[in-house]
Design a protein around this motif. Sequence first.
Motif, PDB file in Angstrom:
ATOM      1  N   GLU A 152      42.822  19.830   5.400  1.00 20.78           N
ATOM      2  CA  GLU A 152      44.074  20.503   5.745  1.00 20.78           C
ATOM      3  C   GLU A 152      44.175  21.855   5.045  1.00 20.78           C
ATOM      4  OE1 GLU A 152      47.837  18.458   5.474  1.00 20.78           O
ATOM      5  OE2 GLU A 152      46.795  16.538   5.444  1.00 20.78           O
ATOM      6  N   ALA A 153      44.666  22.844   5.766  1.00 22.68           N
ATOM      7  CA  ALA A 153      45.016  24.116   5.142  1.00 22.68           C
ATOM      8  C   ALA A 153      46.444  24.035   4.630  1.00 22.68           C
ATOM      9  CB  ALA A 153      44.876  25.247   6.151  1.00 22.68           C
ATOM     10  N   PRO A 175      35.559  22.147   4.338  1.00 21.56           N
ATOM     11  CA  PRO A 175      36.067  23.326   5.054  1.00 21.56           C
ATOM     12  C   PRO A 175      37.264  22.967   5.941  1.00 21.56           C
ATOM     13  CG  PRO A 175      33.671  23.190   5.223  1.00 21.56           C
ATOM     14  CD  PRO A 175      34.124  21.906   4.615  1.00 21.56           C
ATOM     15  N   THR A 176      38.151  23.915   6.110  1.00 20.04           N
ATOM     16  CA  THR A 176      39.267  23.692   7.036  1.00 20.04           C
ATOM     17  C   THR A 176      38.849  23.912   8.481  1.00 20.04           C
ATOM     18  OG1 THR A 176      39.995  25.991   6.738  1.00 20.04           O
ATOM     19  CG2 THR A 176      40.993  24.323   5.320  1.00 20.04           C
ATOM     20  N   GLU A 177      37.739  24.616   8.690  1.00 16.60           N
ATOM     21  CA  GLU A 177      37.181  24.796  10.029  1.00 16.60           C
ATOM     22  C   GLU A 177      35.662  24.684   9.930  1.00 16.60           C
ATOM     23  OE1 GLU A 177      36.914  28.255  13.429  1.00 16.60           O
ATOM     24  OE2 GLU A 177      38.794  28.069  12.320  1.00 16.60           O
ATOM     25  N   PRO A 178      35.139  23.458   9.828  1.00 18.62           N
ATOM     26  CA  PRO A 178      33.689  23.293   9.652  1.00 18.62           C
ATOM     27  C   PRO A 178      32.907  23.755  10.867  1.00 18.62           C
ATOM     28  CG  PRO A 178      34.770  21.172   9.977  1.00 18.62           C
ATOM     29  CD  PRO A 178      35.855  22.184   9.851  1.00 18.62           C
ATOM     30  N   ARG A 179      31.677  24.190  10.610  1.00 19.89           N
ATOM     31  CA  ARG A 179      30.811  24.650  11.697  1.00 19.89           C
ATOM     32  C   ARG A 179      30.365  23.488  12.592  1.00 19.89           C
ATOM     33  NH1 ARG A 179      29.158  27.925   7.386  1.00 19.89           N
ATOM     34  NH2 ARG A 179      29.264  30.161   7.820  1.00 19.89           N
ATOM     35  N   ALA A 231      37.528  17.908   8.895  1.00 19.10           N
ATOM     36  CA  ALA A 231      38.148  19.135   8.392  1.00 19.10           C
ATOM     37  C   ALA A 231      39.231  18.798   7.379  1.00 19.10           C
ATOM     38  CB  ALA A 231      38.740  19.938   9.546  1.00 19.10           C
ATOM     39  N   PRO A 244      43.374  28.598   6.149  1.00 20.93           N
ATOM     40  CA  PRO A 244      42.833  28.146   7.435  1.00 20.93           C
ATOM     41  C   PRO A 244      41.576  28.934   7.795  1.00 20.93           C
ATOM     42  CG  PRO A 244      44.712  29.577   7.794  1.00 20.93           C
ATOM     43  CD  PRO A 244      44.625  29.364   6.300  1.00 20.93           C
ATOM     44  N   ASN A 245      40.868  28.475   8.817  1.00 23.59           N
ATOM     45  CA  ASN A 245      39.661  29.161   9.319  1.00 23.59           C
ATOM     46  C   ASN A 245      38.599  29.343   8.247  1.00 23.59           C
ATOM     47  OD1 ASN A 245      42.195  31.045  10.716  1.00 23.59           O
ATOM     48  ND2 ASN A 245      40.954  29.690  11.988  1.00 23.59           N
ATOM     49  N   ASP A 246      38.581  28.451   7.273  1.00 20.34           N
ATOM     50  CA  ASP A 246      37.595  28.518   6.186  1.00 20.34           C
ATOM     51  C   ASP A 246      36.423  27.620   6.552  1.00 20.34           C
ATOM     52  OD1 ASP A 246      36.198  28.730   3.851  1.00 20.34           O
ATOM     53  OD2 ASP A 246      37.758  27.879   2.556  1.00 20.34           O
ATOM     54  N   ARG A 247      35.218  28.211   6.614  1.00 21.58           N
ATOM     55  CA  ARG A 247      34.036  27.461   7.038  1.00 21.58           C
ATOM     56  C   ARG A 247      33.202  26.930   5.871  1.00 21.58           C
ATOM     57  NH1 ARG A 247      32.374  27.847  12.343  1.00 21.58           N
ATOM     58  NH2 ARG A 247      33.735  29.033  13.699  1.00 21.58           N
TER      59      ARG A 247
END
Length: 753
Positions: free
Chosen positions: A552-553, A540-544, A550, A457-460
């Motif tokens: 899934e993580a 990304p799981t958390e795109p900018r 997004a 998770p939280n991967d940009r």
Amino acid sequence: MADDAHNELAQLLGPYENWVLGPAGRPHAGLDVNTAQPFQFAGLAEIRPPENAGPVDRQTAAARTRPAPGQHGDKPEGLIYPMLWSDAQMRPGPSGAHIWPCILTFPADPERGSALSAIKTFLARSLGGPMVNVRSPGAVAEYGYRLHVPLPPASFDAGVARNGPARAPAPKGDGALLASLATGKKQPSPEAAGQGGAQATVGSSHPLTVMAVIDDGLPFAHHNLRDRQGRPRMEFCWLQSADIAPDGTGTVLFGRELTRERIEALIAKHAHDEDALYVEAGSVRPGSASFQPMAQLWSHGAHVLDLAAGHDHADALAGRAVDATDGHLDRVRLIGVELPAPLVMDTVGFGKDAFILSALHYIFARADAVAQMYGLERRQVPLVINFSFGFTGGPHDGTERLEEAIAHLVRTRQESGAETRLVMPAGNDFLGALHGELTAGSLDADRRGAVHWRIQPNDRTPNYLEMWYPQALSGQKPAMPVIRPPSGKPLRPGAARGGPAPGEHSQTIQDLALDGRIIGQVSIDLYRGLRWRVMVILAPTEPREADAAACEAGLWRIDADGQCLGDPAAGHVISCRIQRDNGTQHPAQGGRQSWFDHPDDRAFGVDGRLLQDDGEAVFVRRFGSLNGLATHDQVIVVGGVASDTGTPASYSAAGAGNATQVTRSAPAQVTCSAPSDDSVFAVGQRAAGTRAASSSRLVGTSAAAPHVARGIALAFLDAGISTALADGTRIKGFAALQSATVKRRLGEGVVCT
């Protein structure tokens, strides 16, 4: 970029580029070729001359892709080659191809229409017709292009593209050093003369060595890189992403070149104001929101450059005797190439090829210039290149385009009689679980192999998985994998796109959609006609970007087609590789590393320690984790060890455990090792930062490689060398109790400089 435009350009784009520059990746790239805005693309040209046709001249190769004089005014348009080392044009590499960096450029022109229209014209003029070899009229060669990334407009020098360099840099050699070379006498340092220090002999067969460093954030004016009289030893430095020279005196196609005279003038002008010096030089853009290594107090390149060639001035300042090797460093002349920061920040290495290959051509050409400046022949000036860079993907068999081109350059100079060494790190992912193997015995009843992929998770940043099929089975195209997200929701593959490029095999690319939004891409291509590659890319799981989809993580499952593996006794494997994505060097990148997370794999032994071999491996392999850009036969690969024990650093990558993974008779391995940690408890090593009073601690085999490069350069000055390792460097023997596994990780031994 609209879908129709993207489909028409697919033949110029590989899987990475199709994702980053395509419809799904557009938020990450911001490119639209449907406008009439000017743009420049960096990429590679792969030119295959016909058999027995003689060499291909680069000007002839480009001639069909450029307009006739006067067309569109005097604006440069079409294919342009950066500086190419002359010798590299004379014969193709081992695959029969010339692989050169190139720039595809189109200026704004309302009459021409959109950039897409210009590219179509380019394709019709170049890929659609034969290229005539000037040495064999009528002979036709196959050729094609692979585009990677756009060039920043401010760094592209249209004047150099149109007219060539404004002036060829021809500085004179350093006066004091020229005098010592002319006399051939021993030249004691001022400190050594009064303190019994070592003398530097200049009458040997190798009076000078050129040390070249390719990296980011190079502090070319640092006092550690000056001689003992305070003059810079950096003869040439190319800042690839700097704005072009404001006075119109450009000497390179993109970025800015600094000569020793220019660096010396900057030092004299700015005295102790290093910030102002690097701003005027173009290393730092004030007010820029982008990450700039030279705007910080430390950088990867500063650390590596200091370890490879930096003087230790602390002894002289404290009144102590100068170290013996320090007396020779004045004759180690430097060439630096500062890669664009975004390229180094992206640990996947996307868009790297043109910049890295241009850097090598530049270094080889400028090394010849250094020899000429000091009245020497090329064979008298050995070249040592430290390139502390790499990635975890790739075929790992020396057939990667960039690998082949690099190896060809090194081999060509070596065969001309000039000693040449390329030093690279082994990599830092021995325990990263980024490499796995599917074997025939691991397939299910449907002949599919399960790849378990943990996405954080939280991967940009996007995540990339490559699956390489054996070269021996290149005639059997694998089927698309079955991809299962953590939630179990079915993914909808999009319509296949991408088509055959001239002289190449087709590639098939499909977008992956979840709940109607594109969250990934899957592709199959026969890489360079040698090995099938299946690639899965996840967003990304958390795109900018707020409007970007997004991913899934969690634990993804990829069921790969293993029909072609056949009988388990054949020993064929599908080599699976995750691209490095943790971005520890530049935390602002926001990447979080994914990894293989097979439920039956064990990371720890019965004693609770991390396993250091593959004896109990189910899918994940530690051996075979070697730097994917260092698996050819013209590179010295350096692993990392702790200085106090000589044992391998836990992260130091290793070569393949068997020969089935690569096409050569012997798989690529670590050549030797050098200190990368001060001890097993104090990881990393300290070296110079970007400013005189700063320092940093760098962890990884990037810090080990420059130790070996430095030792080789000094050994050339002492007596020259004739083997891959320097005779003059000390090699520690193996401890009697070290296991065979540890010995394989260390290579031939531990180099101490």
